[in-house]
Scaffold this motif. Structure first.
Motif, mmCIF file in Angstrom:
data_model
loop_
_atom_site.group_PDB
_atom_site.id
_atom_site.type_symbol
_atom_site.label_atom_id
_atom_site.label_comp_id
_atom_site.label_asym_id
_atom_site.label_seq_id
_atom_site.Cartn_x
_atom_site.Cartn_y
_atom_site.Cartn_z
ATOM 1 N N THR A 87 15.132 -5.180 -21.064
ATOM 2 C CA THR A 87 13.856 -4.856 -20.435
ATOM 3 C C THR A 87 13.263 -3.595 -21.044
ATOM 4 O O THR A 87 12.072 -3.545 -21.361
ATOM 5 C CB THR A 87 14.043 -4.672 -18.912
ATOM 6 O OG1 THR A 87 14.531 -5.898 -18.367
ATOM 7 C CG2 THR A 87 12.750 -4.273 -18.239
ATOM 8 N N VAL A 88 14.112 -2.569 -21.221
ATOM 9 C CA VAL A 88 13.650 -1.308 -21.798
ATOM 10 C C VAL A 88 13.190 -1.519 -23.236
ATOM 11 O O VAL A 88 12.106 -1.063 -23.623
ATOM 12 C CB VAL A 88 14.759 -0.225 -21.721
ATOM 13 C CG1 VAL A 88 14.400 0.994 -22.553
ATOM 14 C CG2 VAL A 88 15.006 0.170 -20.272
ATOM 15 N N LEU A 89 13.992 -2.214 -24.036
ATOM 16 C CA LEU A 89 13.632 -2.426 -25.443
ATOM 17 C C LEU A 89 12.315 -3.191 -25.569
ATOM 18 O O LEU A 89 11.429 -2.795 -26.331
ATOM 19 C CB LEU A 89 14.744 -3.156 -26.189
ATOM 20 C CG LEU A 89 14.480 -3.436 -27.666
ATOM 21 C CD1 LEU A 89 14.212 -2.149 -28.449
ATOM 22 C CD2 LEU A 89 15.645 -4.203 -28.280
ATOM 23 N N LEU A 90 12.174 -4.254 -24.820
ATOM 24 C CA LEU A 90 10.930 -5.028 -24.898
ATOM 25 C C LEU A 90 9.743 -4.223 -24.386
ATOM 26 O O LEU A 90 8.650 -4.293 -24.941
ATOM 27 C CB LEU A 90 11.075 -6.346 -24.143
ATOM 28 C CG LEU A 90 12.098 -7.319 -24.744
ATOM 29 C CD1 LEU A 90 12.248 -8.558 -23.872
ATOM 30 C CD2 LEU A 90 11.749 -7.705 -26.168
ATOM 31 N N GLY A 91 9.950 -3.442 -23.338
ATOM 32 C CA GLY A 91 8.879 -2.588 -22.826
ATOM 33 C C GLY A 91 8.503 -1.501 -23.812
ATOM 34 O O GLY A 91 7.316 -1.206 -24.015
ATOM 35 N N LEU A 92 9.512 -0.913 -24.464
ATOM 36 C CA LEU A 92 9.232 0.128 -25.455
ATOM 37 C C LEU A 92 8.446 -0.422 -26.637
ATOM 38 O O LEU A 92 7.654 0.296 -27.245
ATOM 39 C CB LEU A 92 10.532 0.776 -25.943
ATOM 40 C CG LEU A 92 11.219 1.707 -24.946
ATOM 41 C CD1 LEU A 92 12.558 2.181 -25.510
ATOM 42 C CD2 LEU A 92 10.338 2.891 -24.581
#
Length: 121
Positions: A5-10
């Motif tokens: 989730t963090v990687l895709l959001g970043l």
């Protein structure tokens, strides 16, 4: 799951960060997001982690990096986005996102024209 989730959001935040250099209009919301990224010194790290042509190995490495508490700042970026969800709306322009895109396309056309003029002249 959180790391993904963090990687895709970043990736989305990094795109907004980098597109400023490609003549994307500036808005208060976009400036605030860039300021947060710059205040943490995360621009170069995001540049390394997020590549449009990442290999499966690079993606796995980036996913692992996102497990680190360093990326708790992702929540701050999300909070900033919630504070000003109209990041793609130029203040005072009633056309909203369409006006934002038109201003961006206009800036790109002007830059292309200036390049053609300098090459021809």
């Amino acid at each position: 799951m959180r790391s993904r989730t963090v990687l895709l959001g970043l990736r989305g935040f990094y795109a907004m960060y980098m597109m400023h250099g490609l003549f994307m209009p500036d808005t208060p919301g976009l400036a605030a997001l860039r300021d947060l990224i710059d205040s943490w010194g995360m621009g170069p790290l995001l540049d390394r982690m997020i590549s449009p042509h990442s290999s499966p190995r690079q993606f796995a490495e980036s996913l692992t990096i996102c497990l680190d508490q360093l990326f708790d700042q992702y929540e701050a970026l999300m909070a900033q986005l919630v504070q000003d969800p109209y990041v793609f709306r130029i203040p005072g322009d009633a056309t909203g996102a369409a006006g934002f895109v038109e201003a961006w396309m206009s800036a790109l056309r002007e830059q292309a024209s200036a390049v053609r003029t300098s090459v021809a002249g």
